[in-house]
Design a protein around this motif. Structure first.
Motif, PDB file in Angstrom:
ATOM      1  N   LEU A 163       0.262  -2.551   5.343  1.00 43.84           N
ATOM      2  CA  LEU A 163      -0.536  -3.443   4.512  1.00 43.84           C
ATOM      3  C   LEU A 163       0.085  -3.654   3.131  1.00 43.84           C
ATOM      4  O   LEU A 163       0.589  -2.712   2.523  1.00 43.84           O
ATOM      5  CB  LEU A 163      -1.950  -2.881   4.320  1.00 43.84           C
TER       6      LEU A 163
ATOM      7  N   ASN B  38       0.853  -1.193   0.000  1.00 46.03           N
ATOM      8  CA  ASN B  38       0.000   0.000   0.000  1.00 46.03           C
ATOM      9  C   ASN B  38       0.893   1.249   0.000  1.00 46.03           C
ATOM     10  O   ASN B  38       1.752   1.393   0.868  1.00 46.03           O
ATOM     11  CB  ASN B  38      -0.907  -0.011   1.229  1.00 46.03           C
TER      12      ASN B  38
ATOM     13  N   ASN C 215      -1.174  -7.912   6.847  1.00 49.22           N
ATOM     14  CA  ASN C 215      -0.663  -6.910   7.787  1.00 49.22           C
ATOM     15  C   ASN C 215       0.717  -7.368   8.238  1.00 49.22           C
ATOM     16  O   ASN C 215       0.862  -8.422   8.856  1.00 49.22           O
ATOM     17  CB  ASN C 215      -1.602  -6.772   8.989  1.00 49.22           C
TER      18      ASN C 215
ATOM     19  N   PRO D 233      -6.534   4.865   0.053  1.00 49.11           N
ATOM     20  CA  PRO D 233      -5.763   3.695   0.484  1.00 49.11           C
ATOM     21  C   PRO D 233      -6.591   2.507   0.954  1.00 49.11           C
ATOM     22  O   PRO D 233      -6.046   1.425   1.170  1.00 49.11           O
ATOM     23  CB  PRO D 233      -4.907   4.245   1.629  1.00 49.11           C
ATOM     24  N   ASP D 234      -7.912   2.677   1.105  1.00 47.35           N
ATOM     25  CA  ASP D 234      -8.771   1.547   1.472  1.00 47.35           C
ATOM     26  C   ASP D 234      -9.321   0.817   0.259  1.00 47.35           C
ATOM     27  O   ASP D 234      -9.986  -0.213   0.398  1.00 47.35           O
ATOM     28  CB  ASP D 234      -9.951   2.025   2.335  1.00 47.35           C
TER      29      ASP D 234
ATOM     30  N   SER E 228      -0.347   6.117   5.816  1.00 50.02           N
ATOM     31  CA  SER E 228      -1.339   5.758   6.834  1.00 50.02           C
ATOM     32  C   SER E 228      -1.666   4.269   6.830  1.00 50.02           C
ATOM     33  O   SER E 228      -2.200   3.742   7.802  1.00 50.02           O
ATOM     34  CB  SER E 228      -2.622   6.563   6.623  1.00 50.02           C
ATOM     35  N   HIS E 229      -1.339   3.584   5.708  1.00 51.83           N
ATOM     36  CA  HIS E 229      -1.606   2.147   5.593  1.00 51.83           C
ATOM     37  C   HIS E 229      -0.310   1.384   5.300  1.00 51.83           C
ATOM     38  O   HIS E 229      -0.301   0.382   4.600  1.00 51.83           O
ATOM     39  CB  HIS E 229      -2.618   1.894   4.469  1.00 51.83           C
TER      40      HIS E 229
ATOM     41  N   TRP F 135      -3.400  -0.790  -5.690  1.00 52.33           N
ATOM     42  CA  TRP F 135      -4.051   0.134  -4.748  1.00 52.33           C
ATOM     43  C   TRP F 135      -4.363   1.457  -5.431  1.00 52.33           C
ATOM     44  O   TRP F 135      -3.586   1.924  -6.275  1.00 52.33           O
ATOM     45  CB  TRP F 135      -3.145   0.407  -3.554  1.00 52.33           C
TER      46      TRP F 135
ATOM     47  N   ARG G 165     -12.455  -2.131   3.978  1.00 56.07           N
ATOM     48  CA  ARG G 165     -13.256  -1.927   5.185  1.00 56.07           C
ATOM     49  C   ARG G 165     -14.518  -2.785   5.170  1.00 56.07           C
ATOM     50  O   ARG G 165     -15.171  -2.961   6.198  1.00 56.07           O
ATOM     51  CB  ARG G 165     -13.639  -0.444   5.314  1.00 56.07           C
TER      52      ARG G 165
END
Length: 251
Positions: free
Chosen positions: A59, A51, A73, A99-100, A55-56, A94, A117
């Motif tokens: 991952l 990722n 993770n 980023p989700d 912030s991620h 990604w 999510r």
């Protein structure tokens, strides 16, 4: 396949018999080996991408041979499995600004959008084409991505519109194995195929049906990538025979 962490201090290596994170330095050191204990085909990977968001940063995602998209993770060795296809997943990518969100391209010809999510697939792009071999996002137009297929076509999509592509190019004879978006010029895309050709496409000049530039390689082109900081240079590698990395100047 390999991919680096956002701060470039770690690399993840993934394949049919390997899934490890390695610390980059004078002495390369394995940090984690994920292929331990009880394993299944979720651990056999065709592609991997860390990722890109800070912030991620814990991952990374893998494209599994059993059709699954697996999000790992690195801190907890924990994984989440997303599956909506029985055929091999060839690529994961990604979204740069979200980023989700994650795209996957599979052997069944579909491009799927996942929100990590939530478990279900949140969107399906139907190119009406053959198996998906590569997906890359534009660095400038972050909602745009380019994809390539085994039937020789290249398509440009807006991730917000799943019903229709923006551009479709009949690019190569046979498989297109790799595509990349120019880092400095958002209108330029490069493609590489089994026909031993590397082609540069200008999205503003597609009506001619011809590439802006065409380069003959010595063997089937497995991967192409624009060189950062050098607008006119492309790196390529072969799928067979040739073990060298070639740098091409397109001027």
């Amino acid at each position: 396949a390999i991919s680096t962490s956002p701060d470039q201090s770690f690399v993840v290596a993934a394949g049919r018999e390997i899934l490890k994170t390695v610390k980059i330095g004078e002495k390369m050191e394995v940090v984690k080996n994920f292929r331990v204990g009880k394993m299944n085909l979720n651990y056999c990977s065709c592609h991997v991408q860390w990722n890109p968001s800070e912030s991620h940063k814990d991952l990374f995602a893998t494209a599994a041979t059993n059709g699954a998209v697996v999000v790992w993770n690195v801190e907890r060795k924990h994984k989440e499995v997303y599956s909506d296809s029985k055929r091999t997943c060839n690529r994961v990518c990604w979204l740069p600004k979200s980023p989700d969100l994650l795209l996957s391209g599979s052997q069944d010809g579909a491009i799927r959008l996942w929100d990590i999510r939530t478990r279900p697939c949140v969107g399906i792009f139907n190119p009406n084409s053959d198996s998906v071999r590569d997906i890359q996002f534009s660095k400038s137009h972050t909602n745009y991505f380019v994809s390539c297929f085994e039937n020789g076509t290249v398509q440009v999509w807006d991730v917000r519109k799943t019903n229709s592509h923006l551009h479709k190019i009949t690019a190569h004879q046979g498989l297109v194995l790799s595509v990349d978006w120019n880092l400095d010029d958002s209108n330029l895309i490069v493609s590489g195929g089994r026909d031993r050709l590397i082609k540069v496409w200008d999205l503003n000049k597609l009506n001619s049906g011809k590439p802006a530039i065409s380069v003959q390689a010595a063997s089937s082109v497995a991967h192409v990538s624009w060189r950062p900081g050098h607008k006119f240079q492309i790196a390529s590698s072969a799928s067979v025979v040739d073990s060298k990395i070639h740098i091409w100047d397109t001027r």
